[in-house]
Design a protein around this motif. Structure first.
Motif, PDB file in Angstrom:
ATOM      1  N   VAL A 426       0.834  -1.191   0.000  1.00 39.54           N
ATOM      2  CA  VAL A 426       0.000   0.000   0.000  1.00 39.54           C
ATOM      3  C   VAL A 426       0.873   1.246   0.000  1.00 39.54           C
ATOM      4  CG1 VAL A 426      -0.134   0.018   2.528  1.00 39.54           C
ATOM      5  CG2 VAL A 426      -1.945   1.113   1.197  1.00 39.54           C
ATOM      6  N   ALA A 427       0.388   2.300  -0.649  1.00 32.33           N
ATOM      7  CA  ALA A 427       1.076   3.591  -0.625  1.00 32.33           C
ATOM      8  C   ALA A 427       0.837   4.246   0.732  1.00 32.33           C
ATOM      9  CB  ALA A 427       0.574   4.487  -1.744  1.00 32.33           C
ATOM     10  N   VAL A 428       1.902   4.755   1.343  1.00 32.24           N
ATOM     11  CA  VAL A 428       1.828   5.331   2.690  1.00 32.24           C
ATOM     12  C   VAL A 428       2.472   6.708   2.681  1.00 32.24           C
ATOM     13  CG1 VAL A 428       2.624   5.110   5.076  1.00 32.24           C
ATOM     14  CG2 VAL A 428       1.827   3.084   3.833  1.00 32.24           C
ATOM     15  N   GLU A 429       1.743   7.680   3.226  1.00 32.55           N
ATOM     16  CA  GLU A 429       2.322   9.006   3.420  1.00 32.55           C
ATOM     17  C   GLU A 429       3.079   9.014   4.744  1.00 32.55           C
ATOM     18  OE1 GLU A 429       0.994  13.655   4.157  1.00 32.55           O
ATOM     19  OE2 GLU A 429      -0.391  12.294   3.137  1.00 32.55           O
ATOM     20  N   ILE A 430       4.354   9.353   4.687  1.00 31.13           N
ATOM     21  CA  ILE A 430       5.199   9.329   5.874  1.00 31.13           C
ATOM     22  C   ILE A 430       5.001  10.628   6.654  1.00 31.13           C
ATOM     23  CG2 ILE A 430       7.539   9.093   6.763  1.00 31.13           C
ATOM     24  CD1 ILE A 430       6.363   6.600   5.327  1.00 31.13           C
ATOM     25  N   GLU A 431       4.616  10.467   7.927  1.00 31.27           N
ATOM     26  CA  GLU A 431       4.302  11.627   8.763  1.00 31.27           C
ATOM     27  C   GLU A 431       5.383  11.933   9.801  1.00 31.27           C
ATOM     28  OE1 GLU A 431      -0.517  11.433   9.035  1.00 31.27           O
ATOM     29  OE2 GLU A 431       0.583   9.952  10.230  1.00 31.27           O
ATOM     30  N   ASP A 432       6.149  10.920  10.188  1.00 32.04           N
ATOM     31  CA  ASP A 432       7.136  11.136  11.243  1.00 32.04           C
ATOM     32  C   ASP A 432       8.216  10.054  11.140  1.00 32.04           C
ATOM     33  OD1 ASP A 432       8.384  12.285  13.409  1.00 32.04           O
ATOM     34  OD2 ASP A 432       6.844  11.750  14.887  1.00 32.04           O
ATOM     35  N   ALA A 433       9.296  10.250  11.884  1.00 33.82           N
ATOM     36  CA  ALA A 433      10.415   9.295  11.858  1.00 33.82           C
ATOM     37  C   ALA A 433      11.182   9.388  13.161  1.00 33.82           C
ATOM     38  CB  ALA A 433      11.339   9.584  10.678  1.00 33.82           C
ATOM     39  N   ASP A 434      11.847   8.284  13.531  1.00 35.59           N
ATOM     40  CA  ASP A 434      12.805   8.336  14.624  1.00 35.59           C
ATOM     41  C   ASP A 434      14.139   7.786  14.112  1.00 35.59           C
ATOM     42  OD1 ASP A 434      12.552   5.554  14.633  1.00 35.59           O
ATOM     43  OD2 ASP A 434      11.273   5.506  16.415  1.00 35.59           O
ATOM     44  N   GLU A 435      14.969   7.243  14.994  1.00 36.28           N
ATOM     45  CA  GLU A 435      16.289   6.798  14.545  1.00 36.28           C
ATOM     46  C   GLU A 435      16.224   5.597  13.611  1.00 36.28           C
ATOM     47  OE1 GLU A 435      18.499   5.999  18.059  1.00 36.28           O
ATOM     48  OE2 GLU A 435      19.133   8.085  18.330  1.00 36.28           O
ATOM     49  N   HIS A 436      15.186   4.777  13.740  1.00 37.26           N
ATOM     50  CA  HIS A 436      15.156   3.526  12.987  1.00 37.26           C
ATOM     51  C   HIS A 436      13.871   3.286  12.202  1.00 37.26           C
ATOM     52  CE1 HIS A 436      18.838   2.451  15.046  1.00 37.26           C
ATOM     53  NE2 HIS A 436      18.258   2.665  16.213  1.00 37.26           N
ATOM     54  N   ASP A 437      12.764   3.888  12.621  1.00 36.39           N
ATOM     55  CA  ASP A 437      11.462   3.566  12.045  1.00 36.39           C
ATOM     56  C   ASP A 437      10.775   4.793  11.458  1.00 36.39           C
ATOM     57  OD1 ASP A 437      11.847   0.963  12.909  1.00 36.39           O
ATOM     58  OD2 ASP A 437      10.737   1.273  14.784  1.00 36.39           O
ATOM     59  N   LEU A 438       9.800   4.518  10.594  1.00 38.13           N
ATOM     60  CA  LEU A 438       8.952   5.551  10.011  1.00 38.13           C
ATOM     61  C   LEU A 438       7.529   5.375  10.513  1.00 38.13           C
ATOM     62  CD1 LEU A 438      10.236   5.340   6.313  1.00 38.13           C
ATOM     63  CD2 LEU A 438      10.747   7.161   7.963  1.00 38.13           C
ATOM     64  N   PHE A 439       6.743   6.464  10.442  1.00 33.99           N
ATOM     65  CA  PHE A 439       5.352   6.448  10.878  1.00 33.99           C
ATOM     66  C   PHE A 439       4.517   7.134   9.815  1.00 33.99           C
ATOM     67  CE2 PHE A 439       8.234   6.449  14.412  1.00 33.99           C
ATOM     68  CZ  PHE A 439       7.714   5.510  15.296  1.00 33.99           C
ATOM     69  N   GLY A 440       3.362   6.524   9.485  1.00 33.55           N
ATOM     70  CA  GLY A 440       2.580   7.122   8.421  1.00 33.55           C
ATOM     71  C   GLY A 440       1.160   6.617   8.376  1.00 33.55           C
TER      72      GLY A 440
END
Length: 447
Positions: A426-440
């Motif tokens: 699925v296409a995901v809009e990335i909203e945030d990030a930390d040192e290792h992971d993305l959030f969207g």
């Protein structure tokens, strides 16, 4: 009168070590299932327990011995296979009740040992094995082993003494296996071997006929191109940076294979690389990485590094940190040097104290975490394809971008992901990030 089929013996499996061991376990279980055996998820229900061991490091050997001991304590009927199979005397000295011991990728021997320990009643009425074989990974991704063994003689490694020199599978056989996996639901093929770049060298890169016509060479680039035509993500692991790797990058730019390379650089300092018996043209590697990114800007490069190798000075380690600043690798793992019985590196002078190893390990992990955080922050606001690995009951889901291999890299955590299933892309809009992971959040329909 109905025929009552006898209950088949059940096999339990403990699989340790790397994905190559996992593939071996899958092959063993597939063969046993085709022979009529059942599978048990726990010790209590198993007639025999197989322990597929890892012997790469002494700590891995100890973990394997602990697993054997637990299996014996919980079940009592244990067969040992895998990389520690060549240390049968040591295993039997500690666990005299082990039923049989076989070596790495000795499929016929371990299957024969199971037949001896727990014969299966003959039953011609039931076909128990799916065409793609049995898998120990989720349905939507599969490891695809293309060769066994290695021609390198790195001073810290004993893999060639365990698994032998390079033996490549025929490319047409690899493609047939990949086609079956994709037909059975695999959305991502993870290509593995000891040295993926050397694939086909022992076959002199001979061409083999394909089932539907045409032919394919036993060569990494040709095999990757054909795998890319199957419609799944194709991720290349354990790639040594030989010159011909450059020819794979355009396939990534075209979208034919996943823009991801797992390259075990191990170090950057020329003296350390020389002591490791590894290629040492680190400046040329930086130039090539820059060239790869010019062709395929989204390429993700992951690697592993050893800290505290015998003779590594503070200057050598600082050289590595500076090299990482330039290389800007996307994903990095590191481990402290650990002597392995039988490895030539054990006899090298200049042993690094354990406290220095720990301090250097902390520094390299801090360095690479900062690089990762910056690279992931640059993805905020972008829309990325994500393959779903797991969903929860609260509308969330966890997946991976094309820059993330399962279990070793980062993840993408999704909100408002109701209705998605594992294996969906699925296409995901990335909203945030930390040192290792993305959030969207998903912004398109699953496919």
């Amino acid at each position: 009168m109905a025929i009552e089929l006898p209950s088949p013996p059940k096999i339990g499996m403990v699989s340790l070590g790397c994905p190559k061991n996992l593939v071996d376990s899958e092959r063993i279980l597939t063969k046993l299932r085709s022979d009529g055996y059942g599978l048990s998820p726990d010790y209590a229900g198993a007639d025999v327990v197989l322990v597929n061991t890892c012997g790469f490091l002494d700590s891995a050997k100890e973990e394997s011995l602990e697993a054997i001991g637990e299996a014996i304590a919980e079940n009592g009927r244990v067969i040992v296979t895998g990389c520690m199979g060549d240390e049968a005397e040591a295993i039997r000295a500690r666990f005299p009740k082990v039923l049989a011991i076989t070596g790495a990728h000795q499929y016929e021997e371990v299957v024969g040992a199971v037949h001896d320990a727990a014969p299966v009643p003959p039953s011609p009425y039931v076909d128990l094995v799916p065409e793609a074989g049995l898998k120990l990974t989720p349905r939507h991704y599969s490891y695809l082993k293309i060769s066994e063994g290695c021609n390198h003689r790195c001073s810290f490694c004993i893999i060639p003494s365990i698994r032998g020199d390079l033996v490549s599978r025929r490319p047409d056989a690899v493609l047939r296996e990949a086609e079956k996996l994709v037909a059975a639901g695999t959305r991502e093929l993870l290509v593995i071997s000891q040295d993926t770049s050397a694939y086909g060298l022992d076959l002199r890169h001979k061409a083999f006929p394909l089932k539907g016509g045409g032919e394919v060479r036993a060569h990494m680039t040709d095999l990757a191109r054909e795998l890319g035509k199957l419609g799944a993500w194709v991720r290349l692991h354990y790639v040594y940076p030989y010159p011909h790797v450059d020819h794979v990058i355009p396939l990534m730019a075209e979208g034919l294979i996943t823009p991801y390379l797992d390259i075990p650089f191990q170090h950057a300092s020329p003296p350390v690389l020389k002591a490791m018996k590894r290629p040492a043209n680190e400046a040329k590697v930086l130039e090539r990485i820059a060239g790869w990114r010019a062709i395929c800007p989204d390429i993700a490069i992951r690697s592993t590094f050893v800290v505290g190798f015998p003779g590594e000075t503070e200057a050598d380690f600082q050289y590595l940190l500076d090299w990482l600043d330039e290389a800007q690798l996307d994903r990095v793992g590191a481990f402290r040097f650990e002597p392995v019985a039988g490895a030539p590196a054990n006899d090298l002078p200049g042993a690094v104290p354990e406290e220095v190893k720990e301090e250097r390990y902390a520094r390299i992990m801090a360095k690479t975490a900062a690089i990762s955080a910056a690279k992931l922050a640059a993805k905020v606001g972008r829309t990325l394809d994500v393959i779903i690995d797991a969903v929860d009951d609260e509308g969330g889901a966890t997946g991976r971008s094309q820059a993330d291999a399962p279990e070793i890299d980062g993840e993408v955590h999704l909100r408002d992901a109701g209705g998605l299933e594992p294996g969906a892309i699925v296409a995901v809009e990335i909203e945030d990030a930390d040192e290792h992971d993305l959030f969207g959040v998903p912004v398109g329909s699953a496919r």
